[in-house]
Structures are given as C-alpha cells and as structure tokens.
Design a protein around this motif. Structure first.
Motif, mmCIF file in Angstrom:
data_model
loop_
_atom_site.group_PDB
_atom_site.id
_atom_site.type_symbol
_atom_site.label_atom_id
_atom_site.label_comp_id
_atom_site.label_asym_id
_atom_site.label_seq_id
_atom_site.Cartn_x
_atom_site.Cartn_y
_atom_site.Cartn_z
ATOM 1 N N ASN A 8 0.924 -1.184 0.074
ATOM 2 C CA ASN A 8 0.138 0.197 0.021
ATOM 3 C C ASN A 8 0.757 1.315 -0.035
ATOM 4 O O ASN A 8 0.544 2.310 -0.652
ATOM 5 C CB ASN A 8 -1.031 0.101 1.125
ATOM 6 N N THR A 177 -7.748 0.740 -6.980
ATOM 7 C CA THR A 177 -9.065 0.305 -6.867
ATOM 8 C C THR A 177 -8.961 -0.602 -5.547
ATOM 9 O O THR A 177 -7.877 -1.254 -5.343
ATOM 10 C CB THR A 177 -9.487 -0.814 -7.787
ATOM 11 N N GLU A 178 -9.916 -0.810 -4.997
ATOM 12 C CA GLU A 178 -10.105 -1.925 -3.871
ATOM 13 C C GLU A 178 -9.496 -3.121 -3.960
ATOM 14 O O GLU A 178 -9.179 -3.945 -2.920
ATOM 15 C CB GLU A 178 -11.781 -1.852 -3.206
ATOM 16 N N ASN A 179 -9.683 -3.614 -5.275
ATOM 17 C CA ASN A 179 -9.391 -5.128 -5.336
ATOM 18 C C ASN A 179 -7.853 -5.153 -5.754
ATOM 19 O O ASN A 179 -7.538 -6.204 -6.644
ATOM 20 C CB ASN A 179 -10.141 -5.855 -6.274
ATOM 21 N N GLY A 180 -7.038 -4.088 -5.727
ATOM 22 C CA GLY A 180 -5.447 -4.186 -5.977
ATOM 23 C C GLY A 180 -5.200 -3.629 -7.378
ATOM 24 O O GLY A 180 -3.959 -3.521 -7.514
ATOM 25 N N PHE A 181 -5.987 -3.029 -8.255
ATOM 26 C CA PHE A 181 -5.522 -2.564 -9.493
ATOM 27 C C PHE A 181 -5.142 -1.274 -9.128
ATOM 28 O O PHE A 181 -5.536 -0.490 -8.396
ATOM 29 C CB PHE A 181 -6.697 -2.659 -10.428
ATOM 30 N N TYR A 256 0.317 -9.779 -12.924
ATOM 31 C CA TYR A 256 0.325 -10.234 -11.621
ATOM 32 C C TYR A 256 1.287 -10.919 -11.235
ATOM 33 O O TYR A 256 1.629 -11.409 -10.003
ATOM 34 C CB TYR A 256 -0.840 -11.542 -11.536
ATOM 35 N N HIS A 329 -1.539 -4.469 -11.406
ATOM 36 C CA HIS A 329 -1.867 -5.119 -10.296
ATOM 37 C C HIS A 329 -0.765 -5.041 -9.132
ATOM 38 O O HIS A 329 0.180 -5.363 -9.402
ATOM 39 C CB HIS A 329 -2.747 -6.345 -10.417
ATOM 40 N N GLU A 330 -1.304 -4.822 -7.646
ATOM 41 C CA GLU A 330 -0.124 -4.649 -6.785
ATOM 42 C C GLU A 330 0.430 -6.325 -6.765
ATOM 43 O O GLU A 330 1.611 -6.302 -6.150
ATOM 44 C CB GLU A 330 -1.250 -4.687 -5.407
ATOM 45 N N ASP A 331 -0.288 -7.401 -7.287
ATOM 46 C CA ASP A 331 0.640 -8.549 -7.165
ATOM 47 C C ASP A 331 1.671 -8.585 -7.886
ATOM 48 O O ASP A 331 2.905 -8.913 -7.637
ATOM 49 C CB ASP A 331 -0.264 -9.921 -7.488
#
Length: 351
Positions: A8, A177-181, A256, A329-331
């Motif tokens: 984050n 975004t809330e799902n990591g993008f 990812y 994406h955060e991954d």
C-alpha cells in the motif's frame, strides 16, 4: 519467500510520482522529489549532467559493481504551433499515437513558470458541424489543444505567455481500486521507480549489507532513447533495467507476476543473467513470466549500444495498454520487488 509488507505504501508512492508532471526534457521536479526521498534515508546521491539521479549503496565487494535503473521521464508533448484559432498544435515526445491522448486533459507549462489547463481534441470534434468527425485521421494536423482561457486568436494565446517549445503534460487520472489494481498514465516507468525506492528503503530498514556496491540510476531520458547510456562506473559488471513488461496478443506477461524479458527490439538480453533471475524466482516462489517485447528498447539496451562492456538484463511489472491508459495490479509490484530483493543480495553470475 521474503514477504512484501508495504504494498500500500508502494501504491501511494506511485500516486505521488505520477502526479508530478515529467515529460522527457522537463523532469527537474520529479528528480527533486526522488532526491529528497533518498536523502531522507541517508542514501548518497548525485546528479549527472543530463539531470538524472544516481544513488549508491556501498557493498562488501568494491571492485565489482551492480547498477539498477528505472526511468522517471514520461511521454508528453511540446507546443509545435500557436494556431490562428487560439488552439495549439502538438509535437509528441516519446513513442505513442495521437489516438491514445484524444479527449485527455493536459497542462501547458510556460517558460515563465505559469501553467494552463486544456483538453486535447480533434479539430473536427463536433458531430453537429463536421460530417467526417469520426473518420478524420488522428494526427498532428487534425488534433489540437483547447486552452481553458478566454482566447480568440494566436495573439491572445501569446499574451498568456504560451509559446512554441512549451511542454505539455497529460493528466495521469490515477485510480487505486479496492481489489488491488492501479490505473494511471505513466506507470511506465514510475511504477518501477516506486519499486526501486521501496527496495532501497527496505535495504536500509533491514540493515542489509549488499554483496557488491550497487548503484541505482533514476534516468530521465529513457522515452527518447538515451536515459541510461552514461554514468556507468568502470567496475559495473551487471546492469539491470527495471521497466514495464508489455502485454498484448502473443505475450506471456500479465498484471500479476514479474516479467523477465528475454529479447526486445535490440536483441536478446544476457542469457546467463536471465537464467540467474529465473533461478532466483523459482527458489523463492516468485511468480514470473518470460517474454519477448517486439517493439521495445530499455535503458539496458541503450547502455549496450553505447559500448559498455556489461552483462545486461530487463525485468519489471506487467503493464496493460502500454503508452496509453495503463493498468497493473499490486501482485505484480510484489513479485517484482521480491525478485529484486533477492537479486541484489545474490552472487554475481560467472562469466
């Protein structure tokens, strides 16, 4: 596998970086931001004459060096012409197409320091006036900047201080975004810059002694081909560019994992270094993809073209829709940072 507890924080750092306009040729403010960030970590830095920034962390071995690089310059434009209709014709900075900026909000940066907002539009935008509004080619002739100011002709525009050669930057429109993008312009390559800054912070916080003296070059001319082709110490053996992984038809790269480039338009990257990176990924359960980027060149390939006798490689987070409305994406951030974390602590390849 080493964990990545601060994704984050990395995303917020990306947000800060993309919010600082920095088209190639006008990067002083973002370089200053990075310089202050590194100085707060007590990392030695210096600027090169091109305006880039070099941070150095001493290692156990001082006669063999590593260099990692990411670029902070972005795509952008310059004012080519102040038109009679009080709009601006553009000349593009970097390799992209006019259709990718149609309808985009922008800023015009004058040489006196003033800024004006505007919108990049087709001259033939209104369907109520132009019969061929949807058919006209998106090119330099047809696209223009509508300035948010009361101007009716070229003289009015020039009275604002706007002139040929002024830089034009594009609104990044970043969204987390809330799902990591992470959606934004200029993830190429500010996502990688954020990853390197977080890596340096992690090295300092964990009091890691690197095996080799390691330089981190934040280059500022990559988008125009020569950001990382200088200031490489004679002791440098391995040179790793950290830049986006390109996605599209026929590509392996995704949003990812970390993308390890095996070849781009400049040719193959160093085979042994590539295999070393793959081994590190597999040994540490890091998700990765091998890929070829057919229309791509990195700071590492620029360094090779400049004649440096180095081992060169390229990795980075996977970025969708490169040089347009980009997304990752955060991954992918996690996997890229983890591979770099293990790489800078690893033994150099045998040549």
């Amino acid at each position: 596998m080493s964990t990545y507890p601060k994704v984050n924080e990395t995303k917020e750092l990306i947000k800060e970086l993309v919010s600082i306009p920095s088209p190639s040729g006008n990067t002083a403010k973002v370089i200053q931001f990075v310089e202050e960030y590194l100085n707060s970590l007590n990392v030695d830095t210096k600027r090169n004459r091109k305006g880039g920034l070099i941070a150095t962390i001493p290692g156990k071995v001082e006669n063999e060096h590593r260099m990692l690089t990411a670029h902070v310059d972005t795509l952008g434009a310059m004012v080519k012409e102040v038109k009679k209709n009080a709009r601006l014709r553009l000349d593009l900075i970097g390799g992209f197409r006019y259709n990718s900026i149609e309808g985009e909000y922008c800023e015009i940066h004058t040489t006196t320091g003033k800024k004006y907002t505007g919108t990049i539009l087709m001259h033939q935008t209104s369907v109520h006036v132009y019969k061929n509004a949807g058919e006209a080619e998106r090119n330099q002739k047809n696209m223009e900047v509508r300035i948010d100011a009361k101007v009716k002709n070229a003289d009015d525009v020039r009275e604002l201080g706007i002139e040929v050669g002024d830089f034009v930057s594009f609104n990044p429109r970043i969204e987390l975004t809330e799902n990591g993008f992470i959606k934004s312009r200029h993830l190429d390559d500010k996502a990688s810059v954020a990853i390197l800054l977080q890596l340096i912070k992690r090295i300092k916080e964990e009091s890691i002694t690197l095996p080799y003296t390691t330089h981190f070059l934040i280059s500022n001319n990559e988008e125009i081909g020569y950001g990382g082709n200088s200031n490489i110490t004679p002791e440098t053996v391995e040179y790793l560019a950290v830049d986006m992984g390109a996605m599209g038809d026929g590509q392996s790269t995704d949003e990812y994992t970390v993308s390890i480039c095996v070849k781009d338009a400049s040719g193959p990257y160093h085979y042994e270094l590539r295999k070393h990176l793959v081994r590190l990924a597999e040994e540490n359960n890091i998700g990765y993809k091998l890929d070829i980027y057919p229309y791509y060149g990195s700071d590492a390939s620029a360094a090779i073209r400049s004649g440096y006798d180095i081992v060169h490689g390229l990795i980075g987070p996977g970025i969708d829709s490169s040089h347009a409305f980009e997304r990752t994406h955060e991954d992918s951030l996690k996997e890229t940072e983890n591979l770099l974390y293990h790489y800078v602590q690893s033994k150099m390849i045998s040549i």
